[in-house]
Design an enzyme around this catalytic site. Structure first.
Site, PDB file in Angstrom:
ATOM      1  N   GLY A   1       0.780  -1.159  -0.004  1.00  0.00           N
ATOM      2  CA  GLY A   1       0.204  -0.052   0.022  1.00  0.00           C
ATOM      3  C   GLY A   1       0.772   1.241   0.035  1.00  0.00           C
ATOM      4  N   THR A   2       1.823   1.237   0.780  1.00  0.00           N
ATOM      5  CA  THR A   2       2.736   2.279   0.791  1.00  0.00           C
ATOM      6  C   THR A   2       3.555   2.718  -0.581  1.00  0.00           C
ATOM      7  OG1 THR A   2       3.423   1.841   3.028  1.00  0.00           O
ATOM      8  CG2 THR A   2       4.954   3.237   1.828  1.00  0.00           C
TER       9      THR A   2
ATOM     10  N   ASN B   1      -7.962   3.814   8.693  1.00  0.00           N
ATOM     11  CA  ASN B   1      -7.359   2.719   9.523  1.00  0.00           C
ATOM     12  C   ASN B   1      -7.591   2.777  11.237  1.00  0.00           C
ATOM     13  OD1 ASN B   1      -5.509   4.731   8.435  1.00  0.00           O
ATOM     14  ND2 ASN B   1      -4.121   3.931   9.714  1.00  0.00           N
TER      15      ASN B   1
ATOM     16  N   GLN C   1      -7.849  -0.320   3.460  1.00  0.00           N
ATOM     17  CA  GLN C   1      -8.574  -0.877   4.481  1.00  0.00           C
ATOM     18  C   GLN C   1      -9.865  -1.396   4.052  1.00  0.00           C
ATOM     19  OE1 GLN C   1      -7.976  -1.705   7.628  1.00  0.00           O
ATOM     20  NE2 GLN C   1      -6.039  -0.641   7.614  1.00  0.00           N
TER      21      GLN C   1
ATOM     22  N   SER D   1      -3.267  -3.444  -0.570  1.00  0.00           N
ATOM     23  CA  SER D   1      -2.219  -4.109   0.201  1.00  0.00           C
ATOM     24  C   SER D   1      -2.630  -5.299   0.498  1.00  0.00           C
ATOM     25  CB  SER D   1      -1.787  -3.370   1.406  1.00  0.00           C
ATOM     26  OG  SER D   1      -0.922  -3.978   2.134  1.00  0.00           O
TER      27      SER D   1
ATOM     28  N   HIS E   1      -1.497  -7.505   2.736  1.00  0.00           N
ATOM     29  CA  HIS E   1      -1.391  -8.034   4.240  1.00  0.00           C
ATOM     30  C   HIS E   1      -2.567  -7.706   4.916  1.00  0.00           C
ATOM     31  CE1 HIS E   1       0.504  -4.785   6.531  1.00  0.00           C
ATOM     32  NE2 HIS E   1       0.896  -4.316   5.171  1.00  0.00           N
TER      33      HIS E   1
ATOM     34  N   CYS F   1       3.882   6.547  18.111  1.00  0.00           N
ATOM     35  CA  CYS F   1       5.023   6.650  18.664  1.00  0.00           C
ATOM     36  C   CYS F   1       6.151   7.317  17.946  1.00  0.00           C
ATOM     37  CB  CYS F   1       5.590   5.639  19.446  1.00  0.00           C
ATOM     38  SG  CYS F   1       6.767   5.935  20.984  1.00  0.00           S
TER      39      CYS F   1
HETATM   40  C1  LIG Z   1      -1.599  -0.637   6.067  1.00  0.00           C
HETATM   41  C2  LIG Z   1      -2.145   0.525   5.497  1.00  0.00           C
HETATM   42  C3  LIG Z   1      -1.254   1.279   4.437  1.00  0.00           C
HETATM   43  C4  LIG Z   1       0.302   0.774   4.088  1.00  0.00           C
HETATM   44  O1  LIG Z   1       0.133  -0.599   3.293  1.00  0.00           O
HETATM   45  P1  LIG Z   1       1.381  -1.188   3.348  1.00  0.00           P
HETATM   46  O2  LIG Z   1       1.193  -2.483   2.270  1.00  0.00           O
HETATM   47  O3  LIG Z   1       1.704  -1.876   4.888  1.00  0.00           O
HETATM   48  O4  LIG Z   1       2.609  -0.483   2.807  1.00  0.00           O
HETATM   49  C5  LIG Z   1      -1.776   2.363   3.760  1.00  0.00           C
HETATM   50  N1  LIG Z   1      -2.707   2.730   3.816  1.00  0.00           N
HETATM   51  C6  LIG Z   1      -3.781   2.364   4.887  1.00  0.00           C
HETATM   52  C7  LIG Z   1      -4.893   3.003   5.054  1.00  0.00           C
HETATM   53  C8  LIG Z   1      -3.348   1.365   5.619  1.00  0.00           C
HETATM   54  O5  LIG Z   1      -4.182   0.752   6.484  1.00  0.00           O
END
Ligand SMILES: *Cc1c(COP(=O)(O)O)cnc(C)c1O
Length: 385
Positions: A71-72, A152, A180, A200, A202, A326
């Protein structure tokens, strides 16, 4: 000790069927999908099929799907890629103040490095973007609107169709971080008027390190990963074949079980929220009461810190997370809750419970037995009480 995982918005386990679908592509059909001999073509075929599955799920063609590392990367590609390709058209983009850092940080990058102006739209108390404010923010040089589908931290779902309509009317590209949402709700990119969206693996019981971007045909975007001619010259790099296969399998399963999972999750979160409410005073739900992912409960507990709750829950085998990130040693309240007008102490006192299909009613009963005493104990120790 019982282990109850309630952090599915952070990541999910890989589903067994997904893992089984992936294994052959590690050890048997491990050819490079770009190779011409049959072992390579077997991998190519698997990638094509996966692309088809994901395209179908989104109501579009396979050729509109670009695989990424997650997702990133998809968010970075959308924002920086559109910015780079449309520099001459304008240097203004609009996003919201509650985006994931994978959207906010690329926005800050293009502000700093490419001289862009970025408007960070405010949200209301329930975390919704106001479409009138969006209309007001549009300028002649606006080239992109990027607003997430569902948040998220709170699960609040944005009025995507209304937003895309505004973008269309003003001939502005519309990107939505849908990480999400995939597998939890239907996404029809045509019906919703989406130009680009990020996914994404995972977050829906697929493997980590694989994701995708839907890219509408004709959208002007600059690739930023150069090399071989992979992914229609948009994203170079040897295809992560097992990851791609696993991701597509996860999508297939999520779509197959969507209704069943949604009903189950609604039941669990309702039970959890009502149960905690019965046991505890001064707890507040963050996010929209209805327009929310059925998996997500973000709760502020007055007088105590989210961080100490999370650590104490963990001692009872419950994994949940704080709304706060954090950052560099200092504990800052969540930018999402802050943008919603939640006070700093209530934002610090928030915990996000995000459920998954494998959670059971017994898990909820366990939480309802363990959490209230922890909260009471921490409140007794709290100087704020
Ligand atoms: C987890 C998440 C991402 C990042 O996705 P990755 O595959 O972990 O890089 C981006 N946007 C939202 C809303 C997410 O929950």
């Amino acid at each position: 000790m019982k282990q109850i995982y309630l952090d599915h918005n952070a990541t999910t386990p890989v589903c067994k069927e997904v893992l089984e679908a992936m294994v052959p592509y590690f050890i048997q059909d491990y050819g490079n999908a770009s190779s011409v001999y049959s072992m390579g073509q077997k991998a190519r075929h698997a990638v094509d099929e996966a692309r088809e599955v994901i395209g179908n799920a989104l109501g579009t063609e396979a050729t509109d799907i670009i695989f990424t590392s997650g997702g990133t990367e998809a968010n970075n590609f959308a924002i920086k890629g559109i910015a780079m390709a449309n520099l001459n058209k304008g240097r203004h983009i609009i996003t919201s103040s509650i985006e994931h850092l994978a959207v906010l940080e690329p926005c800050r990058f293009i502000e700093k490095e490419l001289g862009f102006d970025v408007t960070y739209l405010p949200v209301d108390k329930q975390g919704m973007v106001d479409t009138d404010k969006l209309k007001d923010a549009i300028r002649k040089d606006t080239i992109l609107i990027s607003i997430m589908f569902a948040n998220n931290e709170t699960g609040t779902i944005q009025p995507i169709k209304d937003i895309s309509k505004i973008a269309r009317e003003n001939k502005i590209y519309f990107h939505t971080d849908s990480v999400q949402v995939l597998g939890k709700m239907p996404i029809d990119v045509e019906e919703l008027g989406i130009d680009m969206c990020s996914f994404s693996g995972h977050k829906l019981y697929g493997p980590k390190g694989i994701g995708a971007m839907y890219l509408r045909k004709g959208v002007r975007i600059t690739p930023f990963q150069h090399g071989g001619h992979h992914e229609r010259n948009k994203r170079a790099g040897t295809e992560n074949v097992p990851g791609i296969v696993g991701f597509a399998k996860a999508v297939k399963i999520a779509y197959r079980d969507m209704k069943k999972n949604d009903d189950h999750l609604k039941k669990l979160t309702k039970k959890m929220w009502e149960g905690l409410n019965k046991e505890l005073k001064e707890i507040y739900l963050n996010g929209h009461p209805e327009n929310r992912l059925s998996s997500t409960l973000n709760i502020s507990f007055r007088y105590i810190e989210g961080e100490s709750m999370v650590l104490n829950f963990d001692m009872k085998g419950i994994s949940a997370s704080t709304g706060s990130a954090c950052t560099s040693g200092s504990l800052e309240p969540s930018h999402v809750l802050t943008a919603m007008g939640v006070s700093p102490d209530m934002a610090q006192g928030s915990v996000r419970f995000s459920f998954g299909y494998e959670n059971t009613e017994e898990d909820v009963y366990y939480c309802l037995a363990e959490i209230p005493p922890i909260v009471e104990k921490l409140r007794k120790m709290s100087p704020l009480c």
